[in-house]
Design a protein around this motif. Sequence first.
Motif, PDB file in Angstrom:
ATOM      1  N   GLU A 180       0.823  -1.221   0.000  1.00  0.00           N
ATOM      2  CA  GLU A 180       0.000   0.000   0.000  1.00  0.00           C
ATOM      3  C   GLU A 180       0.857   1.271   0.000  1.00  0.00           C
ATOM      4  O   GLU A 180       0.319   2.369   0.099  1.00  0.00           O
ATOM      5  CB  GLU A 180      -0.920  -0.019   1.228  1.00  0.00           C
ATOM      6  N   LYS A 181       2.169   1.084  -0.084  1.00  0.00           N
ATOM      7  CA  LYS A 181       3.104   2.217  -0.023  1.00  0.00           C
ATOM      8  C   LYS A 181       2.807   3.079   1.209  1.00  0.00           C
ATOM      9  O   LYS A 181       2.760   4.309   1.141  1.00  0.00           O
ATOM     10  CB  LYS A 181       3.016   3.061  -1.316  1.00  0.00           C
ATOM     11  N   GLU A 182       2.573   2.389   2.304  1.00  0.00           N
ATOM     12  CA  GLU A 182       2.222   3.051   3.568  1.00  0.00           C
ATOM     13  C   GLU A 182       3.491   3.161   4.423  1.00  0.00           C
ATOM     14  O   GLU A 182       3.839   2.232   5.153  1.00  0.00           O
ATOM     15  CB  GLU A 182       1.129   2.228   4.265  1.00  0.00           C
ATOM     16  N   TYR A 183       4.167   4.281   4.296  1.00  0.00           N
ATOM     17  CA  TYR A 183       5.465   4.410   4.935  1.00  0.00           C
ATOM     18  C   TYR A 183       5.481   5.477   6.033  1.00  0.00           C
ATOM     19  O   TYR A 183       6.542   5.976   6.402  1.00  0.00           O
ATOM     20  CB  TYR A 183       6.537   4.729   3.875  1.00  0.00           C
ATOM     21  N   SER A 184       4.292   5.821   6.551  1.00  0.00           N
ATOM     22  CA  SER A 184       4.282   6.860   7.584  1.00  0.00           C
ATOM     23  C   SER A 184       5.042   6.391   8.828  1.00  0.00           C
ATOM     24  O   SER A 184       5.651   7.209   9.530  1.00  0.00           O
ATOM     25  CB  SER A 184       2.847   7.274   7.927  1.00  0.00           C
ATOM     26  N   GLY A 185       5.050   5.067   9.088  1.00  0.00           N
ATOM     27  CA  GLY A 185       5.787   4.545  10.245  1.00  0.00           C
ATOM     28  C   GLY A 185       7.278   4.801  10.120  1.00  0.00           C
ATOM     29  O   GLY A 185       7.951   5.133  11.102  1.00  0.00           O
ATOM     30  N   ALA A 186       7.803   4.643   8.902  1.00  0.00           N
ATOM     31  CA  ALA A 186       9.239   4.866   8.684  1.00  0.00           C
ATOM     32  C   ALA A 186       9.584   6.337   8.935  1.00  0.00           C
ATOM     33  O   ALA A 186      10.601   6.659   9.558  1.00  0.00           O
ATOM     34  CB  ALA A 186       9.622   4.473   7.264  1.00  0.00           C
ATOM     35  N   TYR A 187       8.712   7.225   8.458  1.00  0.00           N
ATOM     36  CA  TYR A 187       8.955   8.657   8.685  1.00  0.00           C
ATOM     37  C   TYR A 187       8.794   9.006  10.165  1.00  0.00           C
ATOM     38  O   TYR A 187       9.535   9.825  10.707  1.00  0.00           O
ATOM     39  CB  TYR A 187       8.004   9.492   7.821  1.00  0.00           C
ATOM     40  N   LEU A 188       7.798   8.376  10.807  1.00  0.00           N
ATOM     41  CA  LEU A 188       7.563   8.650  12.221  1.00  0.00           C
ATOM     42  C   LEU A 188       8.773   8.253  13.055  1.00  0.00           C
ATOM     43  O   LEU A 188       9.164   8.954  13.999  1.00  0.00           O
ATOM     44  CB  LEU A 188       6.314   7.879  12.691  1.00  0.00           C
ATOM     45  N   SER A 189       9.390   7.142  12.680  1.00  0.00           N
ATOM     46  CA  SER A 189      10.583   6.678  13.389  1.00  0.00           C
ATOM     47  C   SER A 189      11.703   7.726  13.295  1.00  0.00           C
ATOM     48  O   SER A 189      12.386   8.022  14.288  1.00  0.00           O
ATOM     49  CB  SER A 189      11.018   5.352  12.772  1.00  0.00           C
ATOM     50  N   LEU A 190      11.870   8.307  12.108  1.00  0.00           N
ATOM     51  CA  LEU A 190      12.890   9.356  11.947  1.00  0.00           C
ATOM     52  C   LEU A 190      12.504  10.610  12.732  1.00  0.00           C
ATOM     53  O   LEU A 190      13.359  11.276  13.333  1.00  0.00           O
ATOM     54  CB  LEU A 190      13.059   9.701  10.459  1.00  0.00           C
ATOM     55  N   PHE A 191      11.204  10.903  12.737  1.00  0.00           N
ATOM     56  CA  PHE A 191      10.703  12.078  13.478  1.00  0.00           C
ATOM     57  C   PHE A 191      10.985  11.920  14.971  1.00  0.00           C
ATOM     58  O   PHE A 191      11.395  12.864  15.655  1.00  0.00           O
ATOM     59  CB  PHE A 191       9.201  12.233  13.206  1.00  0.00           C
ATOM     60  N   GLU A 192      10.787  10.695  15.489  1.00  0.00           N
ATOM     61  CA  GLU A 192      11.063  10.454  16.918  1.00  0.00           C
ATOM     62  C   GLU A 192      12.552  10.651  17.221  1.00  0.00           C
ATOM     63  O   GLU A 192      12.909  11.148  18.284  1.00  0.00           O
ATOM     64  CB  GLU A 192      10.610   9.041  17.296  1.00  0.00           C
ATOM     65  N   ASP A 193      13.403  10.255  16.263  1.00  0.00           N
ATOM     66  CA  ASP A 193      14.848  10.506  16.412  1.00  0.00           C
ATOM     67  C   ASP A 193      15.105  12.002  16.590  1.00  0.00           C
ATOM     68  O   ASP A 193      15.897  12.420  17.455  1.00  0.00           O
ATOM     69  CB  ASP A 193      15.598  10.058  15.145  1.00  0.00           C
ATOM     70  N   ILE A 194      14.448  12.790  15.762  1.00  0.00           N
ATOM     71  CA  ILE A 194      14.663  14.247  15.805  1.00  0.00           C
ATOM     72  C   ILE A 194      14.185  14.810  17.145  1.00  0.00           C
ATOM     73  O   ILE A 194      14.843  15.657  17.756  1.00  0.00           O
ATOM     74  CB  ILE A 194      13.951  14.925  14.612  1.00  0.00           C
ATOM     75  N   LEU A 195      13.040  14.289  17.639  1.00  0.00           N
ATOM     76  CA  LEU A 195      12.536  14.759  18.931  1.00  0.00           C
ATOM     77  C   LEU A 195      13.506  14.419  20.057  1.00  0.00           C
ATOM     78  O   LEU A 195      13.756  15.218  20.953  1.00  0.00           O
ATOM     79  CB  LEU A 195      11.176  14.121  19.222  1.00  0.00           C
ATOM     80  N   ARG A 196      14.078  13.208  19.994  1.00  0.00           N
ATOM     81  CA  ARG A 196      14.967  12.750  21.080  1.00  0.00           C
ATOM     82  C   ARG A 196      16.358  13.375  20.991  1.00  0.00           C
ATOM     83  O   ARG A 196      16.928  13.790  21.978  1.00  0.00           O
ATOM     84  CB  ARG A 196      15.119  11.230  21.006  1.00  0.00           C
ATOM     85  N   TYR A 197      16.893  13.366  19.769  1.00  0.00           N
ATOM     86  CA  TYR A 197      18.315  13.724  19.621  1.00  0.00           C
ATOM     87  C   TYR A 197      18.559  15.001  18.823  1.00  0.00           C
ATOM     88  O   TYR A 197      19.705  15.422  18.659  1.00  0.00           O
ATOM     89  CB  TYR A 197      19.074  12.580  18.932  1.00  0.00           C
ATOM     90  N   GLY A 198      17.500  15.548  18.270  1.00  0.00           N
ATOM     91  CA  GLY A 198      17.649  16.767  17.480  1.00  0.00           C
ATOM     92  C   GLY A 198      18.084  16.510  16.049  1.00  0.00           C
ATOM     93  O   GLY A 198      18.241  17.439  15.258  1.00  0.00           O
ATOM     94  N   THR A 199      18.304  15.242  15.716  1.00  0.00           N
ATOM     95  CA  THR A 199      18.722  14.902  14.355  1.00  0.00           C
ATOM     96  C   THR A 199      18.331  13.460  14.066  1.00  0.00           C
ATOM     97  O   THR A 199      18.031  12.704  14.988  1.00  0.00           O
ATOM     98  CB  THR A 199      20.246  15.085  14.192  1.00  0.00           C
ATOM     99  N   MET A 200      18.352  13.076  12.793  1.00  0.00           N
ATOM    100  CA  MET A 200      18.103  11.670  12.446  1.00  0.00           C
ATOM    101  C   MET A 200      19.341  10.884  12.840  1.00  0.00           C
ATOM    102  O   MET A 200      20.434  11.146  12.333  1.00  0.00           O
ATOM    103  CB  MET A 200      17.794  11.547  10.958  1.00  0.00           C
ATOM    104  N   ALA A 201      19.175   9.943  13.768  1.00  0.00           N
ATOM    105  CA  ALA A 201      20.327   9.428  14.504  1.00  0.00           C
ATOM    106  C   ALA A 201      20.935   8.150  13.933  1.00  0.00           C
ATOM    107  O   ALA A 201      21.942   7.678  14.448  1.00  0.00           O
ATOM    108  CB  ALA A 201      19.922   9.182  15.953  1.00  0.00           C
TER     109      ALA A 201
END
Lengths: 203, 276
Positions: free
Chosen positions: B145-166
């Motif tokens: 379904e080309k449903e990749y919001s989870g992959a982006y969300l994972s990167l977003f959580e990195d940014i929230l935690r570490y300020g960057t894609m970790a």
Amino acid sequence: MSITPFDPVHTVQSAFRKFLSSWAFPGRIFDMCAESQTLPEDLGLQPILVLAGRVLLDTETTFCVRGAGAEQAQNQLSRLCYAPAKPASEAMFLFCTEAGPALDGLFLEARVGTLENPHEGATVLAMVPDLETGLVCRWEGPGLASPRVQTLPLTFAQWEVRNRVNQEFPLGFDLMFFDARQRVMTLPRTTRLTPLEETSWPM
Amino acid sequence: MNHTTHFAFFDEGSKREIRRAILKAVAIPGYQVPFASREMPIARGWGTGGLQLTLSLVGLNDTLKVIDQGADDSVNAVSIKALVGASTGIAMTDQTSQATLIQSRHRIPEVPLTENQILVLQVPMPEPLRPIEASEQVTKRLHAEKEYSGAYLSLFEDILRYGTMAAGADHPVMVEGRYVMAPSPIPRFDNPKLDKNPALILLGAGREKKIYAVPPYTQVKSLDFEDHPFRVEDFGGAHCSLCGTQGVFLDELYDPTTGRTWHQCNDTSFCGRNAP
């Protein structure tokens, strides 16, 4: 040119690598004479189709043959490669001995896979009169460094069917073309084709 | 009893099955094609997927290079070369430009690849969505379904935690605008080399029984956000202490007695060629 005898390991490996290159670089033509001329079998089929069978078929996959002499060729390929023959709508490899109406039918019957398992889309292996005669198209997609104008060995009507069936990528079938000069060219489902003129090629 | 082994270790049936999977992988860039991964004489996790690809591809005219984390002479690389060499008799090389077939664990060589080369990458975890979804059935549906919001969300959580894609390695990529793909644990530094690379890149995961591919000249884009663009590692102007090269992927070395740190090229054959 000296012809080495057919070797089920090394000749098949060499042929596979050329097939792989033809899939990786859509539209490029690869000469298979060195491999197909070594074949000991005369099945009444073009040697390059027999070679494709030796490279791709075994008990773990399925195939069918359409076109002139299809029934005999199918029986012989099945005996040679131990691959079970299946109806076109179920087979993974669809051989076509000619480029006419038999090929049109295969385009409509070929498996296109499912969205979860697109690799189950079939491969059509079509014998055409000449790889460099047909519909002039603009080719673009993976394997092409930049868009290229090149001949597609199909008619306009066949291009339309292929386009329609393959429009919902990743669903679709992949096409390998062979000609009597023992050459191969591949058109994977990723390649986008735009005809430059609406001409049809009488076959 | 005849003790000779098959050419390239495998029986021809095994090669054919893997070869069919390779062709479909090339036809659907970034999509993971399942295959019947064989038992190998090395342990799962030590490159069995890459090795199976190499053994199915290799021919008498090939020249093979094997690297492990950039090194031609580490245990994994040497063992794989020994097996392929013993079962084929083909030539081996350390030089990237001389190889027709390159099997690599976690690096893309610094020397640019050409159309006449095939790069085989060993992959421990081929599913980029596995960290966010344990079920294979579900991840197949998400790809469908080309449903990749989870992959982006994972990167977003990195940014929230570490300020960057970790992610230090295995930063997910979008292939030809359709499939999110794990580029194997290559460092972020190597991700841009996947984009429009002239060589065919094949990725094999033996334990997970998957083969996938990036055909030549395929568009590969690292996942990122407009306000947090993807960035490769920054070595802050450091250079290799052996050959002096800058702008390549460097290993940082540390002397605990003096506290001194210095850098060396990670790609050993590249460094050896440039060193005085």
